[in-house]
Design an enzyme around this catalytic site. Structure first.
Site, PDB file in Angstrom:
ATOM      1  N   PRO A  16       0.847  -1.207   0.000  1.00  0.00           N
ATOM      2  CA  PRO A  16       0.000   0.000   0.000  1.00  0.00           C
ATOM      3  C   PRO A  16       0.872   1.244   0.000  1.00  0.00           C
ATOM      4  CG  PRO A  16       0.072  -0.991   2.194  1.00  0.00           C
ATOM      5  CD  PRO A  16       0.788  -1.939   1.281  1.00  0.00           C
ATOM      6  N   ALA A  18       0.553   5.527  -0.317  1.00  0.00           N
ATOM      7  CA  ALA A  18      -0.317   6.707  -0.376  1.00  0.00           C
ATOM      8  C   ALA A  18      -0.105   7.452  -1.687  1.00  0.00           C
ATOM      9  CB  ALA A  18      -0.027   7.632   0.803  1.00  0.00           C
ATOM     10  N   GLN A  70      -6.601  -0.962   3.582  1.00  0.00           N
ATOM     11  CA  GLN A  70      -5.780  -0.649   4.746  1.00  0.00           C
ATOM     12  C   GLN A  70      -6.364   0.532   5.518  1.00  0.00           C
ATOM     13  OE1 GLN A  70      -1.670   1.245   4.870  1.00  0.00           O
ATOM     14  NE2 GLN A  70      -1.140  -0.893   5.262  1.00  0.00           N
ATOM     15  N   CYS A 100       3.564   2.956   8.494  1.00  0.00           N
ATOM     16  CA  CYS A 100       3.833   4.251   7.872  1.00  0.00           C
ATOM     17  C   CYS A 100       4.716   5.104   8.776  1.00  0.00           C
ATOM     18  CB  CYS A 100       2.526   4.986   7.596  1.00  0.00           C
ATOM     19  SG  CYS A 100       2.779   6.595   6.821  1.00  0.00           S
ATOM     20  N   LYS A 140       0.363  -4.746   8.833  1.00  0.00           N
ATOM     21  CA  LYS A 140       1.652  -4.370   8.265  1.00  0.00           C
ATOM     22  C   LYS A 140       2.380  -3.484   9.270  1.00  0.00           C
ATOM     23  CE  LYS A 140       3.896  -2.758   4.038  1.00  0.00           C
ATOM     24  NZ  LYS A 140       4.824  -1.732   4.496  1.00  0.00           N
ATOM     25  N   GLY A 225       6.893  -2.496  -3.382  1.00  0.00           N
ATOM     26  CA  GLY A 225       6.314  -1.158  -3.348  1.00  0.00           C
ATOM     27  C   GLY A 225       6.881  -0.262  -4.420  1.00  0.00           C
ATOM     28  N   ARG A 226       7.898   0.518  -4.057  1.00  0.00           N
ATOM     29  CA  ARG A 226       8.403   1.543  -4.966  1.00  0.00           C
ATOM     30  C   ARG A 226       8.910   0.980  -6.291  1.00  0.00           C
ATOM     31  NH1 ARG A 226      12.519   4.333  -0.975  1.00  0.00           N
ATOM     32  NH2 ARG A 226      12.503   2.216  -0.130  1.00  0.00           N
TER      33      ARG A 226
END
Length: 340
Positions: A16, A18, A70, A100, A140, A225-226
């Site tokens: 996930p 943002a 999430q 986060c 997570k 992710g990235r």
């Protein structure tokens, strides 16, 4: 893979993110090989349920199962209410954010800040699990608050005891933000302590790295992710490598142009043309990063005001690439004298 009551096509997860993992991006990643794509974080603040942003984040129309949403917050009752709200609105898995590291999240004791308060972690997890008895809940989190307090093993045991069905661990502490390199020893240790699935996350940038992390940690899956930004086909490539031990050839320029076209069309439809053009800019930048001539293209593209000019620029850029090579070629892959 069996995960939280679902049979997945593989053990590859979209992290996930943002502002990134909206419905168009999740759908694209699933189409290109991801087993699960977790939504952007949705606030537990009930005052925001009616906001346009929250409604968009909770929009799962046409999305391939399983739908994982999430939620984030620091109050057990509000988190329970948020879980119930999302389950009533189509979420098939509720994922809790304790990973986060952003200041605006941690300053209200949400995200990875919660790892400082293990009793509160237990109360939140128990409240959310009890609120949605028919919906699996996952978690997570990070390896700890800082390197002196890597308490992921304790949090993992709390999670399992609370009824959490699976956990994903980012191999950095909150204090690390996204700096330095992820470490996997903590994830490997957690895997020996719990019976629920453990998903490893952090710096998984290639099919080879995914295999290394799976082998090193013993994790049940990996979360990317990235590295998926601008390269959502990394899931297809990784799925193939894990199954065969062979790397796929780079994708055809013509295929990636089509992927980009369809993604942009989804963004325009999802956000409306005005906002869609703005959101599309970052995705186009990610798609083209590292490709020959992309720096000048991105500077010009970021000034384009509307859908027709943006689409025309993308068509032209990839058309020029296709004249040089039928497959995607990144500048670092070229001989040094050609890349200069």
């Amino acid at each position: 893979m069996q995960y939280a009551g679902f049979t997945l096509r593989n053990n590859l997860f979209v992290a996930p993110m943002a502002g990134v993992t909206d419905r168009p991006f999740r759908q694209l990643c699933k189409k290109l090989g991801a087993g699960v794509a977790v939504s952007e974080m949705v606030t537990s603040n009930s005052l925001l349920y009616g906001s346009a942003k929250t409604r968009r984040r909770a929009d799962h129309e046409g999305e391939v199962d399983p739908i994982s949403v999430q939620i984030a917050g620091a109050d057990p009752q509000m988190m329970a209410d948020a879980a119930r709200y999302n389950a009533d609105n189509g979420a098939q898995i509720i994922d809790i954010n304790m990973g986060c590291p952003a200041k605006k999240v941690c300053n209200v004791m949400a995200g990875s800040a919660l790892m400082q308060d293990e009793p509160l972690v237990a109360r939140i997890l128990e409240a959310v699990v009890a609120a949605v008895p028919g919906t699996p809940v996952t978690l997570k989190f990070r390896t700890g608050w800082n390197r002196q307090h890597r308490n992921a093993p304790t949090v993992a045991r709390i999670a399992e005891e609370a009824g959490i069905r699976a956990i994903a661990i980012h191999g950095r502490t909150r204090a690390d933000q996204y700096m330095g390199e992820a470490e996997y020893d903590t994830i490997a240790h957690v895997k020996t302590l719990v019976k629920i699935p453990v998903i490893a996350n952090g710096d998984i940038t290639s099919p080879e790295k995914a295999k290394h992390v799976l082998d090193y940690t013993g994790a049940d899956g990996v979360m990317i992710g990235r590295a998926a930004q601008g390269r959502p086909w990394i899931f297809r490539e990784t799925e193939h490598y894990l199954a065969t031990g062979e790397l796929m050839p780079p994708p055809l320029v013509s295929e990636i142009l089509q992927v980009c076209r369809e993604h942009l069309a989804d963004l325009y439809a999802f956000y409306g043309e005005d906002t869609g053009v703005k959101v599309a800019r970052k995705h186009i930048s990610w798609y083209t990063k590292g490709l020959v001539g992309s720096a000048a293209f991105r500077r010009a593209m970021n000034q384009l005001p509307d859908v027709p000019s943006q689409m025309a620029a993308v068509e032209d850029f990839f058309g020029q690439l296709a004249q040089q090579d039928t497959r995607l070629r990144y500048e670092e892959e070229l001989p040094q004298e050609l890349a200069a």
